[in-house]
Design a protein around this motif. Structure first.
Motif, PDB file in Angstrom:
ATOM      1  N   GLU A 154      -3.020  10.391 -10.541  1.00  0.00           N
ATOM      2  CA  GLU A 154      -1.811  10.460 -11.369  1.00  0.00           C
ATOM      3  C   GLU A 154      -1.033  11.699 -10.936  1.00  0.00           C
ATOM      4  N   PRO A 155       0.127  11.539 -10.299  1.00  0.00           N
ATOM      5  CA  PRO A 155       0.873  12.701  -9.798  1.00  0.00           C
ATOM      6  C   PRO A 155       1.295  13.619 -10.944  1.00  0.00           C
ATOM      7  N   LEU A 156       1.078  14.917 -10.765  1.00  0.00           N
ATOM      8  CA  LEU A 156       1.415  15.897 -11.796  1.00  0.00           C
ATOM      9  C   LEU A 156       2.480  16.893 -11.331  1.00  0.00           C
ATOM     10  N   GLN A 157       2.434  17.275 -10.077  1.00  0.00           N
ATOM     11  CA  GLN A 157       3.338  18.308  -9.569  1.00  0.00           C
ATOM     12  C   GLN A 157       3.636  18.039  -8.090  1.00  0.00           C
ATOM     13  N   GLY A 158       4.902  18.267  -7.697  1.00  0.00           N
ATOM     14  CA  GLY A 158       5.295  18.074  -6.310  1.00  0.00           C
ATOM     15  C   GLY A 158       5.609  16.629  -5.971  1.00  0.00           C
ATOM     16  N   LEU A 159       6.125  15.876  -6.933  1.00  0.00           N
ATOM     17  CA  LEU A 159       6.375  14.450  -6.715  1.00  0.00           C
ATOM     18  C   LEU A 159       7.426  14.202  -5.628  1.00  0.00           C
ATOM     19  N   ASP A 160       8.432  15.070  -5.532  1.00  0.00           N
ATOM     20  CA  ASP A 160       9.448  14.903  -4.489  1.00  0.00           C
ATOM     21  C   ASP A 160       8.822  15.049  -3.104  1.00  0.00           C
ATOM     22  N   ALA A 161       7.921  16.023  -2.968  1.00  0.00           N
ATOM     23  CA  ALA A 161       7.236  16.217  -1.682  1.00  0.00           C
ATOM     24  C   ALA A 161       6.341  15.015  -1.378  1.00  0.00           C
ATOM     25  N   MET A 162       5.689  14.468  -2.410  1.00  0.00           N
ATOM     26  CA  MET A 162       4.861  13.273  -2.204  1.00  0.00           C
ATOM     27  C   MET A 162       5.707  12.119  -1.700  1.00  0.00           C
ATOM     28  N   ARG A 163       6.902  11.959  -2.259  1.00  0.00           N
ATOM     29  CA  ARG A 163       7.787  10.881  -1.802  1.00  0.00           C
ATOM     30  C   ARG A 163       8.191  11.088  -0.348  1.00  0.00           C
ATOM     31  N   GLU A 164       8.462  12.328   0.031  1.00  0.00           N
ATOM     32  CA  GLU A 164       8.814  12.634   1.421  1.00  0.00           C
ATOM     33  C   GLU A 164       7.674  12.249   2.359  1.00  0.00           C
ATOM     34  N   ARG A 166       5.157  10.140   1.779  1.00  0.00           N
ATOM     35  CA  ARG A 166       4.966   8.689   1.798  1.00  0.00           C
ATOM     36  C   ARG A 166       6.027   8.027   2.672  1.00  0.00           C
ATOM     37  N   ARG A 167       7.264   8.481   2.561  1.00  0.00           N
ATOM     38  CA  ARG A 167       8.362   7.912   3.345  1.00  0.00           C
ATOM     39  C   ARG A 167       8.129   8.123   4.838  1.00  0.00           C
ATOM     40  N   ALA A 168       7.639   9.305   5.193  1.00  0.00           N
ATOM     41  CA  ALA A 168       7.415   9.627   6.603  1.00  0.00           C
ATOM     42  C   ALA A 168       6.297   8.798   7.214  1.00  0.00           C
ATOM     43  N   SER A 169       5.353   8.347   6.397  1.00  0.00           N
ATOM     44  CA  SER A 169       4.197   7.615   6.917  1.00  0.00           C
ATOM     45  C   SER A 169       4.359   6.107   6.834  1.00  0.00           C
ATOM     46  N   ARG A 170       5.447   5.638   6.219  1.00  0.00           N
ATOM     47  CA  ARG A 170       5.657   4.197   6.070  1.00  0.00           C
ATOM     48  C   ARG A 170       6.655   3.697   7.096  1.00  0.00           C
ATOM     49  N   LEU A 176      12.994   4.112  -2.779  1.00  0.00           N
ATOM     50  CA  LEU A 176      12.493   5.120  -3.698  1.00  0.00           C
ATOM     51  C   LEU A 176      11.274   4.596  -4.441  1.00  0.00           C
ATOM     52  N   LEU A 177      10.157   5.264  -4.254  1.00  0.00           N
ATOM     53  CA  LEU A 177       8.932   4.859  -4.927  1.00  0.00           C
ATOM     54  C   LEU A 177       8.908   5.400  -6.353  1.00  0.00           C
ATOM     55  N   ASP A 179       6.976   6.716  -9.781  1.00  0.00           N
ATOM     56  CA  ASP A 179       5.873   7.668  -9.915  1.00  0.00           C
ATOM     57  C   ASP A 179       4.519   6.982  -9.785  1.00  0.00           C
ATOM     58  N   TRP A 180       4.363   5.828 -10.440  1.00  0.00           N
ATOM     59  CA  TRP A 180       3.054   5.167 -10.460  1.00  0.00           C
ATOM     60  C   TRP A 180       2.686   4.567  -9.109  1.00  0.00           C
ATOM     61  N   GLN A 181       3.663   4.461  -8.201  1.00  0.00           N
ATOM     62  CA  GLN A 181       3.406   3.889  -6.883  1.00  0.00           C
ATOM     63  C   GLN A 181       2.999   4.928  -5.841  1.00  0.00           C
ATOM     64  N   LEU A 182       3.104   6.186  -6.154  1.00  0.00           N
ATOM     65  CA  LEU A 182       2.884   7.233  -5.158  1.00  0.00           C
ATOM     66  C   LEU A 182       1.436   7.331  -4.692  1.00  0.00           C
ATOM     67  N   CYS A 183       0.494   7.255  -5.618  1.00  0.00           N
ATOM     68  CA  CYS A 183      -0.910   7.536  -5.288  1.00  0.00           C
ATOM     69  C   CYS A 183      -1.866   6.492  -5.831  1.00  0.00           C
ATOM     70  N   ASN A 184      -1.393   5.259  -6.065  1.00  0.00           N
ATOM     71  CA  ASN A 184      -2.248   4.238  -6.688  1.00  0.00           C
ATOM     72  C   ASN A 184      -2.990   3.409  -5.647  1.00  0.00           C
ATOM     73  N   GLY A 185      -3.787   4.092  -4.864  1.00  0.00           N
ATOM     74  CA  GLY A 185      -4.610   3.469  -3.835  1.00  0.00           C
ATOM     75  C   GLY A 185      -5.138   4.557  -2.915  1.00  0.00           C
ATOM     76  N   PRO A 186      -6.306   4.337  -2.288  1.00  0.00           N
ATOM     77  CA  PRO A 186      -6.924   5.401  -1.489  1.00  0.00           C
ATOM     78  C   PRO A 186      -6.090   5.864  -0.299  1.00  0.00           C
ATOM     79  N   SER A 187      -5.410   4.931   0.378  1.00  0.00           N
ATOM     80  CA  SER A 187      -4.573   5.329   1.511  1.00  0.00           C
ATOM     81  C   SER A 187      -3.251   5.921   1.044  1.00  0.00           C
ATOM     82  N   LYS A 188      -2.738   5.417  -0.048  1.00  0.00           N
ATOM     83  CA  LYS A 188      -1.483   5.940  -0.590  1.00  0.00           C
ATOM     84  C   LYS A 188      -1.629   7.401  -0.996  1.00  0.00           C
ATOM     85  N   LEU A 189      -2.749   7.727  -1.647  1.00  0.00           N
ATOM     86  CA  LEU A 189      -2.914   9.113  -2.088  1.00  0.00           C
ATOM     87  C   LEU A 189      -3.081  10.040  -0.889  1.00  0.00           C
TER      88      LEU A 189
END
Length: 273
Positions: A154-164, A166-170, A176-177, A179-189
């Motif tokens: 469950e993302p708590l801090q640095g969500l904008d950086a997480m989106r960056e 995720r975007r760079a690796s996809r 725009l992802l 919040d609940w889509q950022l880390c809801n899976g082992p590879s996503k996190l």
């Protein structure tokens, strides 16, 4: 006011202006309203001046299933090279028990260059690659070749950086992802936290770039769902064992087992609010 009182007031103001935001927030996180304002005491973490309380070696030194449950609610902290910090609460895990576990990378007690971290001391990261593209992160526990997979945060801090990240690796068109889509899976996190093979065999209690700190919640049996693991294929009885654990009612979990949750509700197990 008298000179001594004035000086004391100025000193107090200066100290409050030079505090560390993350430390202050975490101290509030671990304090019960109306109780002693000092952080909760636990053998699993220590508090040092100017440092966040961090989970220590004793926390990770427990049997695999126990660790998989204990990790729920704890907070993964990632410090990026540019100084930004990413914080995520662990909400889903899977236990892999080592030699006897047909779904484990260390089944039969086989140790290889790839899975060496599973045989290292508890609290060691085991990071491996799947499909030649994605990474998954595990934490070693007690038991020869045993480790816990981190499935969702469950993302708590640095969500904008997480989106960056995720975007760079996809490779798909960027969108725009939520919040609940950022880390809801082992590879996503792993994508969201910038975790790759370079983190394999690192010690969570010693590494400067990644660590864990205690969460605020005291979880009960009614808060944790135990169900089957995901994506392990045909592994006989091991495919049916309840070795995946997640926080009931948490929207950041990757896959919810509605049948098990209905059974828990029928037994009168209501999740804590």
């Amino acid at each position: 006011m008298p000179r001594k009182r004035k000086l004391f007031a100025q000193l107090s103001a200066l100290q409050s202006n030079t505090s560390f935001p993350q430390i202050d927030a975490l101290e509030k996180l671990n304090t019960t309203p109306g109780a002693d304002p000092s952080p909760k005491s636990s053998k699993y973490f220590v508090i040092e001046k100017k440092h966040s309380p961090q989970l220590q070696a004793d926390f990770f030194n427990q049997p695999c299933v126990s660790l998989a449950k204990s990790l729920l609610g704890q907070i993964l902290v990632r410090k990026l090279p540019d100084g930004r910090e990413l914080w995520g609460r662990i909400v889903e895990t899977e236990a892999y028990l080592g030699g006897e576990d047909e779904a484990s990378h260390s089944k039969g007690g086989k140790q290889t260059q790839r899975n060496a971290a599973m045989f290292m001391k508890p609290g060691t990261l085991y990071v491996y690659q799947i499909y030649g593209i994605y990474f998954c992160m595990n934490v070693s526990s007690q038991g020869e070749g045993a480790a816990v997979l981190l499935r969702s945060l469950e993302p708590l801090q640095g969500l904008d950086a997480m989106r960056e990240l995720r975007r760079a690796s996809r490779k798909a068109p960027a969108k725009l992802l939520k919040d609940w889509q950022l880390c809801n899976g082992p590879s996503k996190l792993c994508q969201a936290f910038g975790i790759d093979k370079a983190f394999d065999q690192r010690d969570l209690t010693q590494d400067a770039a990644i660590s864990m700190v205690p969460g605020q919640d005291l979880l009960g049996e009614q808060d944790v769902v135990a169900t089957t693991r995901i994506g392990i294929g045909n592994r006989g009885e091991w495919a049916q064992k309840p070795l995946r654990f997640y926080l009931r009612g948490n929207k950041f979990v990757s896959v919810v087992d509605k049948k098990i949750e209905r059974e828990m509700a029928a037994r009168g197990h209501s999740p804590c609010s």
